[in-house]
Design an enzyme around this catalytic site. Structure first.
Site, PDB file in Angstrom:
ATOM      1  N   CYS A   1      11.053  14.507  42.457  1.00 47.26           N
ATOM      2  CA  CYS A   1      10.039  15.002  43.369  1.00 47.26           C
ATOM      3  C   CYS A   1      10.673  15.336  44.708  1.00 47.26           C
ATOM      4  O   CYS A   1      11.887  15.409  44.842  1.00 47.26           O
ATOM      5  CB  CYS A   1       8.951  13.940  43.593  1.00 47.26           C
TER       6      CYS A   1
ATOM      7  N   ARG B   1       5.288  16.192  43.291  1.00 48.26           N
ATOM      8  CA  ARG B   1       5.764  15.629  42.028  1.00 48.26           C
ATOM      9  C   ARG B   1       6.158  16.687  41.015  1.00 48.26           C
ATOM     10  O   ARG B   1       5.408  17.637  40.762  1.00 48.26           O
ATOM     11  CB  ARG B   1       4.686  14.729  41.415  1.00 48.26           C
ATOM     12  N   LEU B   2       7.352  16.499  40.465  1.00 47.55           N
ATOM     13  CA  LEU B   2       7.777  17.194  39.258  1.00 47.55           C
ATOM     14  C   LEU B   2       7.639  16.183  38.136  1.00 47.55           C
ATOM     15  O   LEU B   2       8.404  15.220  38.065  1.00 47.55           O
ATOM     16  CB  LEU B   2       9.225  17.676  39.391  1.00 47.55           C
TER      17      LEU B   2
ATOM     18  N   ILE C   1       8.009  14.189  34.968  1.00 43.92           N
ATOM     19  CA  ILE C   1       9.020  14.022  33.928  1.00 43.92           C
ATOM     20  C   ILE C   1       8.655  12.875  33.001  1.00 43.92           C
ATOM     21  O   ILE C   1       8.818  12.956  31.791  1.00 43.92           O
ATOM     22  CB  ILE C   1      10.406  13.753  34.552  1.00 43.92           C
ATOM     23  N   LEU C   2       8.153  11.772  33.569  1.00 44.47           N
ATOM     24  CA  LEU C   2       7.759  10.588  32.811  1.00 44.47           C
ATOM     25  C   LEU C   2       6.280  10.297  33.039  1.00 44.47           C
ATOM     26  O   LEU C   2       5.779  10.472  34.150  1.00 44.47           O
ATOM     27  CB  LEU C   2       8.583   9.367  33.247  1.00 44.47           C
TER      28      LEU C   2
ATOM     29  N   GLY D   1      13.272  11.082  42.484  1.00 41.59           N
ATOM     30  CA  GLY D   1      14.375  10.719  41.616  1.00 41.59           C
ATOM     31  C   GLY D   1      13.914  10.146  40.301  1.00 41.59           C
ATOM     32  O   GLY D   1      12.778  10.351  39.871  1.00 41.59           O
ATOM     33  N   GLU D   2      14.806   9.423  39.658  1.00 43.17           N
ATOM     34  CA  GLU D   2      14.518   8.771  38.387  1.00 43.17           C
ATOM     35  C   GLU D   2      15.177   7.395  38.360  1.00 43.17           C
ATOM     36  O   GLU D   2      16.333   7.256  38.763  1.00 43.17           O
ATOM     37  CB  GLU D   2      15.056   9.592  37.206  1.00 43.17           C
TER      38      GLU D   2
ATOM     39  N   ASP E   1       8.309   5.265  36.026  1.00 38.87           N
ATOM     40  CA  ASP E   1       9.336   4.481  36.703  1.00 38.87           C
ATOM     41  C   ASP E   1       8.964   4.119  38.137  1.00 38.87           C
ATOM     42  O   ASP E   1       9.461   3.135  38.679  1.00 38.87           O
ATOM     43  CB  ASP E   1      10.683   5.204  36.666  1.00 38.87           C
TER      44      ASP E   1
ATOM     45  N   GLY F   1      27.913  17.644  34.276  1.00 40.67           N
ATOM     46  CA  GLY F   1      29.188  16.937  34.335  1.00 40.67           C
ATOM     47  C   GLY F   1      29.603  16.565  35.736  1.00 40.67           C
ATOM     48  O   GLY F   1      30.766  16.192  35.961  1.00 40.67           O
TER      49      GLY F   1
END
Length: 612
Positions: A2, A49-50, A52-53, A75-76, A94, A354
């Site tokens: 977010c 908010r994006l 994801i969970l 974040g996550e 989360d 990566g």
């Protein structure tokens, strides 16, 4: 994933809904799915908010049962499932884990988190605001404090929307032309700072405190066999990849064909029950193109692969990427990162990357070249000074030739080398190679290399996740002696050895290509009019920041192939375009070249071809 905003007013004055809404509007791209704002007693938090969970149950802010603790995050938290087992959580989000941990364990709860995050907690019982930033700095958190009101936001442009003025910070200017980016905690704006990674800020009526809650400098080096290190590297990376596959939305991966992204995709392909969706950028100039390596890996791991082949027209996105970065960066790979993020967002909402492998395991040419020629028996102070010189964009003498007399007066008494020097001093207990890598981890990553995936992916509402920056991987990397990372001129030696169990050797040991664009060549031909127009325009010269004769000389020498000034020219271009975007006037949208006063006759189209 977010964006967050908020503040603390020491006089308990209200912020007002309109201010919070404006700040959230400026970073709508970070979280287009939902918005939440809470204000009370001179304290404010907001969230874009994006999802994801727990798409339905993850609305922010989240509140304690008595409504006295309020939490937002960007974040996550990857280990939220393990943490939730011992908490009374009512959602599968989360963010609620953060709330319940703070209720139970207090301010030090953050030690238990495995994730990337910027967290804001309002504790109305204690009348305090707590701000936390993740260990490595994957998620941004900018601050403005005028002594009465402290403001914070995931993007600087949101601070502007809350009334902060965009004014040049000359210390940031000097640091930018020293490092090619502005090293945190400073920014290129007066009175705007960046909370350092692994730090906590606490503000209440008694005052403001900033303290470190995680320290890379604490890691001890160990002596073990190559095979033992190789096994632990792959097992730790496997765990880091697995925990980042948790999502309630489609996910994929960036695949450049290099060892870092390829190792991540290799492990993903072993864990997912369906083909991995992979994305890459290629160039129509074969000297800079490695997309065929990515295709080779995609075939090997049977991924669903999409490649975007681009040309000099890619530079059409320069104003847009500068706008989303908030600050100039001389690193033009921000542009292809934006393009590959656009490509991925058409199919997925999360990508694994990566990022971090080069900084942890000595993957850059500067690492190899410096230590191949450096006498390591010299006093550590001399080695440190030589390394600072090696990583600098412009040396002090170069800046003196370039800067005008008025600029030199502005910079009197400043020494940009102090940023790198202070970090290097913290890591003198490490061997010189690991000391240099620790500097990269503490300064280059949060200052530039993690700004790139965060800002460019979030510009298109895409979440990037970096398994190499799992704190377990970071801890492991700095337990490995530097001599095993950079050995006999081979970069990332121990990582390459470890990856032999999951990747073909011809991929592991091929010559590294940087993820960048051949812009130095374009400056000589296709973009020559653009360079001259921007840097030698009346508007640019009227700033009286640089010696006009020296700027002309650098451009001419580069275009006539006498001296390669690619890095300096692109840094100066980014700086000038940034000033037109944020200092001359503060745009509330990504401006076009025309809005920035760049002649429309300069050809900067947008062509590309996409192959799936």
């Amino acid at each position: 994933m977010c964006g967050i905003i908020g503040g603390y007013d020491r006089e308990r004055r209200p912020f007002g809904t309109a201010l919070a809404e404006r700040a959230c509007d400026r970073m709508l791209h970070r979280g287009p799915d939902d918005r939440g704002i809470f204000e009370a007693e001179g304290m404010l938090v907001g969230n874009q908010r994006l999802s994801i969970l727990d798409l339905a149950g993850g609305h922010q802010p989240m509140f304690s049962d008595d409504q006295q603790i309020v939490v937002v995050q960007n974040g996550e938290i990857y280990n939220f499932q393990e943490l939730a087992k011992n908490l009374n959580c009512r959602t599968s989000c989360d963010t609620e884990v953060i709330l319940r941990l703070y209720e139970r364990d207090g301010e030090d709860f953050v030690q238990q988190l495995n994730g990337m995050f910027a967290i804001a907690i309002l504790d109305r019982r204690k009348q305090c605001l707590l701000l936390y930033r993740d260990r490595i700095g994957q998620k941004p958190l900018y601050l403005h404090d005028d002594g009465t009101r402290l403001l914070f936001a995931s993007e600087i442009k949101s601070l502007f929307a809350m009334g902060v003025k965009a004014e040049m910070n000359w210390e940031g200017f000097d640091a930018y032309l020293t490092y090619n980016f502005v090293p945190p905690p400073i920014t290129l704006y007066q009175n705007i700072s960046h909370l350092m990674p692994g730090h906590l800020l606490k503000v209440n009526q008694q005052g403001t405190e900033i303290r470190r809650w995680w320290d890379l400098a604490e890691k001890p080096v160990e002596c073990r066999s190559e095979s033992a290190w190789s096994e632990e590297i792959i097992e730790t990376l496997r765990a880091a990849v697995n925990i980042r596959l948790r999502a309630d939305v489609p996910l994929g991966a960036f695949l450049s064909g290099g060892i870092d992204s390829s190792s991540v995709v290799s492990l993903m392909s072993r864990e997912l029950p369906h083909p991995v969706q992979t994305f890459c950028i290629g160039f129509d100039d074969p000297r800079f193109d490695e997309s065929h390596y990515a295709q080779e890996l995609a075939n090997l791991f049977q991924t669903r692969h999409t490649c975007d082949v681009v040309s000099p027209n890619l530079t059409s996105s320069w104003p847009l990427t500068l706008y989303h970065n908030d600050q100039p960066h001389g690193d033009v790979s921000f542009m292809p990162t934006y393009r590959v993020s656009q490509l991925a967002r058409k199919a997925v909402k999360v990508v694994l990357t990566g990022d971090g492998g080069d900084e942890l395991f000595a993957g850059y040419d500067v690492h190899r070249n410096f230590f191949a020629n450096q006498d390591l028996t010299l006093p550590r102070e001399q080695i440190e000074s030589a390394y600072i010189s090696a990583i600098s964009l412009l040396q002090p003498a170069d800046k003196q030739k370039l800067f005008s007399s008025s600029t030199r007066q502005q910079l009197a008494g400043l020494d940009a080398s102090r940023f790198a020097r202070s970090h290097l001093q913290d890591f003198r207990h490490l061997d010189p190679i690991n000391q240099a890598l620790a500097l990269d981890t503490r300064m280059l990553l949060p200052g530039n290399n993690l700004v790139k995936p965060d800002k460019m992916a979030m510009a298109v509402s895409l979440e990037p996740r970096a398994p190499y920056l799992d704190y377990r991987m970071v801890d492991l990397a700095f337990r490995i002696p530097g001599s095993m990372k950079l050995r006999d001129g081979v970069t990332k030696s121990i990582l390459k050895k470890a990856c032999e169990s999951i990747l073909p050797e011809k991929i592991i040991y091929r010559k590294k290509q940087m993820f960048t664009v051949p812009i130095g060549e374009w400056f000589k031909r296709e973009l020559s009019p653009f360079v001259n127009e921007v840097l030698l325009s009346e508007r640019s010269l009227d700033r009286k920041m640089f010696q006009p004769e020296r700027v002309r000389e650098m451009i001419n020498d580069h275009q006539n192939e006498k001296v390669n000034h690619t890095r300096a020219i692109r840094a100066l271009l980014a700086l000038e375009l940034w000033q037109r975007t944020f200092i001359d006037q503060t745009f509330d949208h990504a401006p076009t070249f025309a809005e920035l006063g760049v002649n429309s006759s300069v050809e900067l189209g947008t062509g590309s071809s996409i192959a799936a």
